[in-house]
Design an enzyme around this catalytic site. Structure first.
Site, mmCIF file in Angstrom:
data_model
loop_
_atom_site.group_PDB
_atom_site.id
_atom_site.type_symbol
_atom_site.label_atom_id
_atom_site.label_comp_id
_atom_site.label_asym_id
_atom_site.label_seq_id
_atom_site.Cartn_x
_atom_site.Cartn_y
_atom_site.Cartn_z
ATOM 1 N N ILE A 222 0.858 -1.171 0.000
ATOM 2 C CA ILE A 222 0.000 0.000 0.000
ATOM 3 C C ILE A 222 0.899 1.228 0.000
ATOM 4 O O ILE A 222 2.068 1.158 0.364
ATOM 5 C CB ILE A 222 -0.982 0.023 1.203
ATOM 6 C CG1 ILE A 222 -0.223 -0.070 2.527
ATOM 7 C CG2 ILE A 222 -2.004 -1.093 1.086
ATOM 8 C CD1 ILE A 222 -1.147 -0.037 3.746
ATOM 9 N N ASP A 223 0.357 2.356 -0.420
ATOM 10 C CA ASP A 223 1.151 3.568 -0.564
ATOM 11 C C ASP A 223 1.709 4.049 0.770
ATOM 12 O O ASP A 223 1.154 3.755 1.841
ATOM 13 C CB ASP A 223 0.307 4.699 -1.166
ATOM 14 C CG ASP A 223 -0.145 4.393 -2.582
ATOM 15 O OD1 ASP A 223 0.516 3.577 -3.249
ATOM 16 O OD2 ASP A 223 -1.161 4.970 -3.009
ATOM 17 N N LYS A 224 2.771 4.819 0.684
ATOM 18 C CA LYS A 224 3.425 5.374 1.867
ATOM 19 C C LYS A 224 2.423 6.063 2.794
ATOM 20 O O LYS A 224 2.410 5.825 4.006
ATOM 21 C CB LYS A 224 4.508 6.368 1.440
ATOM 22 C CG LYS A 224 5.130 7.149 2.590
ATOM 23 C CD LYS A 224 6.134 8.178 2.087
ATOM 24 C CE LYS A 224 6.683 9.015 3.237
ATOM 25 N NZ LYS A 224 7.660 10.032 2.753
ATOM 26 N N ARG B 261 -7.081 6.066 -5.547
ATOM 27 C CA ARG B 261 -6.833 7.500 -5.628
ATOM 28 C C ARG B 261 -7.065 8.028 -7.042
ATOM 29 O O ARG B 261 -7.721 9.055 -7.234
ATOM 30 C CB ARG B 261 -5.408 7.797 -5.158
ATOM 31 C CG ARG B 261 -5.148 7.364 -3.730
ATOM 32 C CD ARG B 261 -3.667 7.313 -3.410
ATOM 33 N NE ARG B 261 -3.072 8.649 -3.476
ATOM 34 C CZ ARG B 261 -1.767 8.870 -3.452
ATOM 35 N NH1 ARG B 261 -0.920 7.846 -3.396
ATOM 36 N NH2 ARG B 261 -1.305 10.101 -3.508
#
Length: 348
Positions: A154-156, A256
């Site tokens: 998953i993204d930062k 997103r």
């Protein structure tokens, strides 16, 4: 258009990152170093400027200076050394928020702000650095060196749940489920706008030609990878909507980019335009309320809430959930209070 130069032999491919860019016809004049910063992933302006000084950046086959202004239809070629530590993992004693563990797998709750695996400018402090310290050996997928135990990410600045494989069999078994899209992955998100009903977003996700750091949604198959997100309205809060997103595919920045594509960027999402006031009144009180909320939640309002899969050993379905973190829940409660106080004015 950006692509790897196929003429490089195998030895060169291992040593260099060779990029070719044909500038968009509508591109405005822009310094070549700034232009390349937006077009090349995992790099820095200093790295670009060093390449220019070394003569590794050429326009139309000729070396240029950093001050050169990029023009429409320019053909730019760049040769950069690959980041030398992309596959090196440095063990670090970083605490892990472990939700579940057995001999085959580990379920962790990742905090927002933690990078999942090492990469350019993020060689330390990542989840993989922590895993390398806590576990002497973890399996890796073919072509996935430097990312031991990871079958997804998953993204930062997205918080939430991740599964880590502790054995070769677990990694193979879980990877197959991800490939087959049979894993249950649900996210909670706060999106700008009043989303009227549940829906599904589909299309091909590919890098933006203007900014390689973000993804665009296309309808042409040759421009990206097929992606599907199902979203469900949980609560309408006037100018924002709390939704649950279920991934059928797992592409980079999928939720997103999908929500931005349908006109509902995630609240606080810097890369996709959600860090500005997109809906609401012009009153100073409202503006201050939103700006304060951005300070409490200085990231996209996205949380990996649920993960469900067949266990690699027992073959039984297991499902794990993690509640919203404090920053997300605090902003959500602020919006609920704001709506309750200003219910008669919202939407006017």
């Amino acid at each position: 258009m950006t692509d790897r130069i196929s003429e490089l032999d195998q030895e060169d491919k291992e040593l260099y990152e060779h990029v070719r860019i044909v500038v968009d016809p509508k591109q405005k004049f822009l310094r070549v170093d700034k232009f390349l910063m937006n077009r090349i992933e995992n790099t820095s302006r200093n790295r670009i400027q060093n390449a220019i000084t070394a003569g590794s950046v050429r326009v139309g086959g000729k070396e240029v200076k950093a001050s050169y202004k990029v023009k429409p239809h320019d053909e730019i070629t760049v040769v950069l050394p690959d980041p030398p530590r992309d596959t090196e993992v440095i063990p670090e004693d970083i605490p892990l928020n472990i939700l579940y563990e057995d001999e085959d797998l580990l379920i962790v709750n990742k905090e927002a702000g933690m990078v999942v695996h090492p990469g350019y400018n993020n060689y330390t402090g990542t989840l993989v650095n922590a895993l390398a310290y806590h576990f002497s050996t973890l399996p890796s997928l073919p072509g996935n060196l430097g990312r031991p135990g990871l079958v997804h990410r998953i993204d930062k600045n997205t918080s939430g749940i991740l599964a880590i494989a502790k054995s070769e069999w677990a990694m193979t078994f879980l990877a197959k489920q991800f490939y087959d899209h049979s894993i249950k992955r649900q996210y909670i998100a706060l999106a700008w706008g009043d989303i009227e009903k549940d829906g599904t977003v589909t299309g091909y996700l590919g890098r933006s030609p203007r900014d390689r750091r973000v993804m665009n949604l296309y309808q042409e198959p040759d421009k990206g990878k097929w992606s599907v997100t199902h979203y469900q309205v949980l609560e309408r809060l006037g100018y924002v909507t709390l939704i649950q997103c279920e991934l059928e595919t797992g592409r980079t920045h999928q939720i997103r980019a999908h929500m931005q594509a349908i006109g509902h960027p995630l609240f606080g999402d810097v890369e996709y335009g959600g860090n500005k006031i997109l809906k609401g009144t012009v009153f100073n009180k409202y503006r201050q309320f939103v700006e304060n909320s951005f300070q409490i939640l200085p990231r996209q309002a996205l949380h990996a809430h649920t993960l469900g899969f067949l266990h690699p050993k027992t073959k039984e379905y297991r499902e794990f959930q993690v509640p919203l973190p404090q920053d997300f829940s605090s902003v959500l409660e602020r919006w609920k209070a704001y709506v309750g106080t200003n219910e008669n004015n919202i939407g006017n």
